[in-house]
Design an enzyme around this catalytic site. Structure first.
Site, PDB file in Angstrom:
ATOM      1  CG  ASP A  33      -1.815   1.192   1.317  1.00 19.19           C
ATOM      2  OD1 ASP A  33      -2.463   1.514   0.314  1.00 19.19           O
ATOM      3  OD2 ASP A  33      -1.859   1.816   2.394  1.00 19.19           O
ATOM      4  CG  ASP A  38      -1.840   7.411  -0.101  1.00 21.11           C
ATOM      5  OD1 ASP A  38      -0.836   8.040  -0.474  1.00 21.11           O
ATOM      6  OD2 ASP A  38      -2.837   7.235  -0.836  1.00 21.11           O
TER       7      ASP A  38
END
Length: 222
Positions: A7, A9
């Site tokens: 991932d 952010d």
């Protein structure tokens, strides 16, 4: 061979690339600060609660792209990466990525944030593959329409998008000795439960609780 999915952010980045893009546009006078920040807060609260309507959010997120030329957007993006992204790319995050690349793992960023914003960030990390939400492009003008196309890379949609990508490479989940997914958010539980080795990175409270109950590794890249 192993598969390493990240991932972006608040995982690889010590911050949120979409929020930083909005702050950059505010600094340029491209969007209204009061309106932008109020909507960002509302969407972020929905995201934390797991109730975000991804299509409503994307209509908001992608709208500024449709109002400007690609040349102008590309020029802004270079400035944005320099001012807003490189300062939140931590040494620990860069080291983690380099370790997986050096091991010969197949690496990809899997993010709900759109690929215009995140493409150059993936290149900054040296990660060769990006699975992000795709902004629609007008086939005649080449300009962004302000709408997404295909399946958004969000919640269960991340599994759909990863599996479609693997198929283009002639691969599937069983092709790997191990598969990793690093994330900070409970919204990523579907994909975390799909891989062999889920790793919670600076997790939110819901993910931390779940990771603890399941015996998953919890780490920090800050």
């Amino acid at each position: 061979m192993n598969l390493a999915l990240f991932d972006l952010d608040n995982t690889l980045l010590a911050g949120d690339s979409d929020f930083e893009w909005a702050q950059f546009l505010i600094s340029k006078g491209v969007v209204d600060r009061e309106v932008q920040e109020a909507k960002n807060i509302r969407f972020y609260e929905q995201y934390k609660a797991g109730t975000l309507d991804i299509y409503e959010f994307l209509a908001f997120q992608l709208a500024p792209l449709a109002r400007h030329s690609r040349a102008e957007l590309d020029a802004w993006h270079r400035e944005y990466v320099e001012r807003h992204i490189r300062p939140i790319m931590t040494v620990k995050a860069r080291t983690l990525v380099l370790e997986h690349l050096a091991a010969g793992d197949l690496c990809a960023i899997v993010t709900a944030t759109n690929s215009f914003v995140t493409g150059p960030i993936a290149r900054e990390f040296g990660i060769p593959h990006l699975i992000g939400t795709i902004p629609e492009v007008d086939v005649h003008s080449g300009a962004f329409t302000g709408q997404p196309t295909g399946t958004p890379s969000f919640q269960g949609g991340k599994i759909t998008r990863v599996e479609s990508w693997l198929e283009t490479l002639g691969l599937w989940w069983g092709a790997f000795d191990n598969s990793y997914f690093y994330s900070d958010s409970h919204n990523d539980l579907p994909l975390m439960q799909k891989v062999k080795t889920p790793i919670a990175v600076d997790p939110d409270d819901k993910l931390r609780t779940h990771a603890g109950a399941q015996g998953w590794t919890v780490m920090s890249l800050r």
